[in-house]
Design an enzyme around this catalytic site. Structure first.
Site, PDB file in Angstrom:
ATOM      1  N   LYS A  78       0.848  -1.200   0.000  1.00 54.27           N
ATOM      2  CA  LYS A  78       0.000   0.000   0.000  1.00 54.27           C
ATOM      3  C   LYS A  78       0.880   1.245   0.000  1.00 54.27           C
ATOM      4  O   LYS A  78       1.989   1.225   0.561  1.00 54.27           O
ATOM      5  CB  LYS A  78      -0.890  -0.047   1.252  1.00 54.27           C
ATOM      6  CG  LYS A  78      -1.953   1.033   1.350  1.00 54.27           C
ATOM      7  CD  LYS A  78      -2.826   0.787   2.583  1.00 54.27           C
ATOM      8  CE  LYS A  78      -3.893   1.850   2.763  1.00 54.27           C
ATOM      9  NZ  LYS A  78      -4.779   1.574   3.911  1.00 54.27           N
ATOM     10  N   SER A 153      -9.753   1.565   3.018  1.00 54.38           N
ATOM     11  CA  SER A 153      -8.885   2.364   2.173  1.00 54.38           C
ATOM     12  C   SER A 153      -7.825   1.553   1.413  1.00 54.38           C
ATOM     13  O   SER A 153      -7.227   2.085   0.466  1.00 54.38           O
ATOM     14  CB  SER A 153      -8.180   3.421   3.034  1.00 54.38           C
ATOM     15  OG  SER A 153      -7.311   2.810   3.962  1.00 54.38           O
ATOM     16  N   SER A 177      -9.705  -0.904   7.216  1.00 58.35           N
ATOM     17  CA  SER A 177      -9.210  -0.709   5.850  1.00 58.35           C
ATOM     18  C   SER A 177      -8.575  -1.913   5.175  1.00 58.35           C
ATOM     19  O   SER A 177      -8.289  -1.862   3.986  1.00 58.35           O
ATOM     20  CB  SER A 177      -8.212   0.446   5.817  1.00 58.35           C
ATOM     21  OG  SER A 177      -8.924   1.644   5.769  1.00 58.35           O
TER      22      SER A 177
HETATM   23  N1  GLN Z   1     -13.121   3.628   6.839  1.00 61.27           N
HETATM   24  C1  GLN Z   1     -12.147   3.992   7.824  1.00 61.27           C
HETATM   25  C2  GLN Z   1     -12.056   5.470   7.932  1.00 61.27           C
HETATM   26  O1  GLN Z   1     -12.318   6.122   6.948  1.00 61.27           O
HETATM   27  C3  GLN Z   1     -10.845   3.425   7.365  1.00 61.27           C
HETATM   28  C4  GLN Z   1      -9.685   3.859   8.139  1.00 61.27           C
HETATM   29  C5  GLN Z   1      -8.565   2.892   7.967  1.00 61.27           C
HETATM   30  O2  GLN Z   1      -8.701   1.747   8.364  1.00 61.27           O
HETATM   31  N2  GLN Z   1      -7.438   3.353   7.436  1.00 61.27           N
HETATM   32  O3  GLN Z   1     -11.743   5.970   8.983  1.00 61.27           O
END
Ligand code: GLN
Length: 478
Positions: A78, A153, A177
């Site tokens: 990532k 994400s 995420s």
């Molecule tokens: N959906 C979560 C957020 O927007 C994802 C965050 C993450 O795990 N990086 O806070």
């Protein structure tokens, strides 16, 4: 076997038996990326030449007698995980052109095990989002259905794995995420317990929630990668001293007690998603597990507490991207206040700005006690809920998300909708426990659905035991 379905385990077997060379494997990855990435948008950056060169070196090392556990295995990372000399842009304009000056601990450990770190995957900007649509760079499509989001994400990592453009990939999981895109794309996604894996060299989102996770084609691959990366790191004081016990490969559920938290089976969960989780529970019962109903009484308050705390931590972590210490600097601004404002205004996308503003507000004046401290208390209660649940069961089985992937661009843009979609994943990060997603079928429209298994921090092998039993059921895991 065709590359799209190839697992790390199967590739290693081929490499060890000399029926496959690392160069052939690298060529397969390069071929898949060149054929599909322009449509899928999973990778942001891929260095073809470097991958082929490292693969040739891996073949030579093997011929010379090396048998490192990941020798010659290409992995995608990532875009928020530093690899020395490679771009690390968090899919943000703010970090456009930034080259990581050093390796993250995970990169170091994987490379030390012989892996080839092949390419950076797309993500929601600074890991904030649930669809990868907030990437400032490009769109990523769901490999199962091109006009649907891959989740986020870590959507680029999930799409790369599920789309057959990577053997496996790393993601990060602050509030789901890794597990949420794994569910949307149909791959395995593991978020180990907090402190298992070093965060050194991983761009901080919300530090007390962040964990590096893996997206793979099988549970065994995930266990392998987690075990290689896990363990104490003097450069991250939150890492645990205890190494996880290696999973023995067992998927025997006899004597195991699984809990279904009723708060995660509410009526606003899509019927197909709910029935996948219930079918998985039934399957576990047939395989010898005892399945009971449990309660996580504070589950409803978790998402709100997560929003406050994660945004507060994010707002402080983001302070370094000011155009001076890090980040693209706005040109021609004379005064320092203007420089910060202009640089951040131009470099950051709207979701990132919304969270910085919200998090800063939560930490300002009386709000600190009213909201931030209150959310900390809720966090403790959510953690206690999990501890109590684990007194009467070994692991929990739940839906990952309330609904399967939605169409690209179809969101009403309301952050509340997006945050609500995180309801079943953020509790795990608040409590710091370990969890994974394992694919368990598709909806009538052909969209993947996963189920979530949750276990106490030091008991990841329970996750693998349950998930491998379920993946065998749907024909995966070879
Ligand atoms: N959906 C979560 C957020 O927007 C994802 C965050 C993450 O795990 N990086 O806070």
């Amino acid at each position: 076997m065709e590359f799209a379905k190839l697992t790390i385990r199967a590739a290693l077997e081929g490499l060890r038996k000399r029926t496959l060379s690392a160069v052939e494997l690298a060529q397969a990855v390069v071929g898949a990326v060149e054929a599909c990435n322009s449509t899928l948008g999973a990778y942001l950056w891929f260095d073809r030449e470097a991958v082929l060169k490292e693969a040739a070196a891996a073949d030579e090392a093997r011929a010379a007698g090396s048998d490192l556990p990941l020798l010659g295995i290409p992995l995608a990372l990532k875009d928020n995980i530093c690899v020395a000399g490679e771009p690390c842009g968090c899919a943000s304009r703010m970090l456009e052109g930034f080259i990581a000056p050093y390796d993250s601990t995970v990169a170091e450990r994987l490379r030390g095990a012989g892996a080839i770190l092949a390419g950076r995957t797309n993500m929601d900007e600074f890991a904030l989002g649930t669809s990868t649509e907030s990437s400032a760079v490009q769109l990523t499509r769901n490999p199962a259905a091109g006009d649907y989001v891959p989740g986020g994400s870590s959507g680029g990592s999930a799409a790369a794995v599920a789309g057959g453009l990577a053997l496996a990939a790393l993601g990060s999981d602050t509030g789901g995420s890794v597990r949420q895109p794994a569910s949307h794309c149909g791959c395995v996604g593991v978020k180990p317990g907090y402190g298992r894996i070093s965060r050194f060299g991983v761009v901080a989102c919300a530090s007390s929630f962040d964990q590096v996770g893996v997206l793979t084609k099988s549970v065994a691959d995930a266990a392998l990668l987690v075990n290689i990366m896990a363990g104490f790191d003097p450069r991250d004081a939150t890492t645990l001293m205890v190494k996880p016990a290696a999973w023995d490969g067992s998927s025997d559920l006899h004597g195991m007690r699984l809990g279904l938290p009723m708060e995660y089976f509410v009526d606003w969960v899509e019927p197909e998603v709910k029935s996948a989780a219930l079918a998985a529970a039934e399957r576990c019962r047939e395989l010898g597990a005892e399945v009971i109903e449990v309660s996580l009484p504070h589950a409803d308050y978790g998402p709100a507490a997560y929003c406050v705390l994660a945004a507060a931590e994010l707002s402080t972590n983001m302070a370094r991207f000011d155009g001076v210490r890090y980040g693209e600097r706005a040109a021609g601004v004379k005064r320092i206040e203007g420089l910060y404002g202009e640089s951040r205004g131009a470099g950051l996308g709207s979701e990132v700005k919304r969270r910085i503003l919200f998090g800063t507000h939560m930490l300002s004046g009386a709000n600190y006690e009213r909201y931030f401290m209150q959310a900390q208390r809720v966090r403790a209660l959510v953690g206690d809920d999990f501890s109590k649940a684990f007194e009467c069961c070994d692991a929990l089985l739940t839906p990952v998300v309330p609904a399967a992937a939605r169409k690209l661009g179809e969101s009403d843009g309301s952050p509340v909708e997006a945050y609500r979609n995180d309801s079943f994943v953020v509790g795990v990060n608040l409590a710091g426990v370990g969890a994974l997603t394992v694919p368990y079928g598709t909806t009538a429209a052909g969209l993947p659905v996963g189920v979530q298994v949750i276990a106490p921090t030091l008991q990841e092998s329970r996750l693998y035991r349950v998930a491998s039993a379920l993946e065998a059921m749907i024909g995966g895991g070879r």
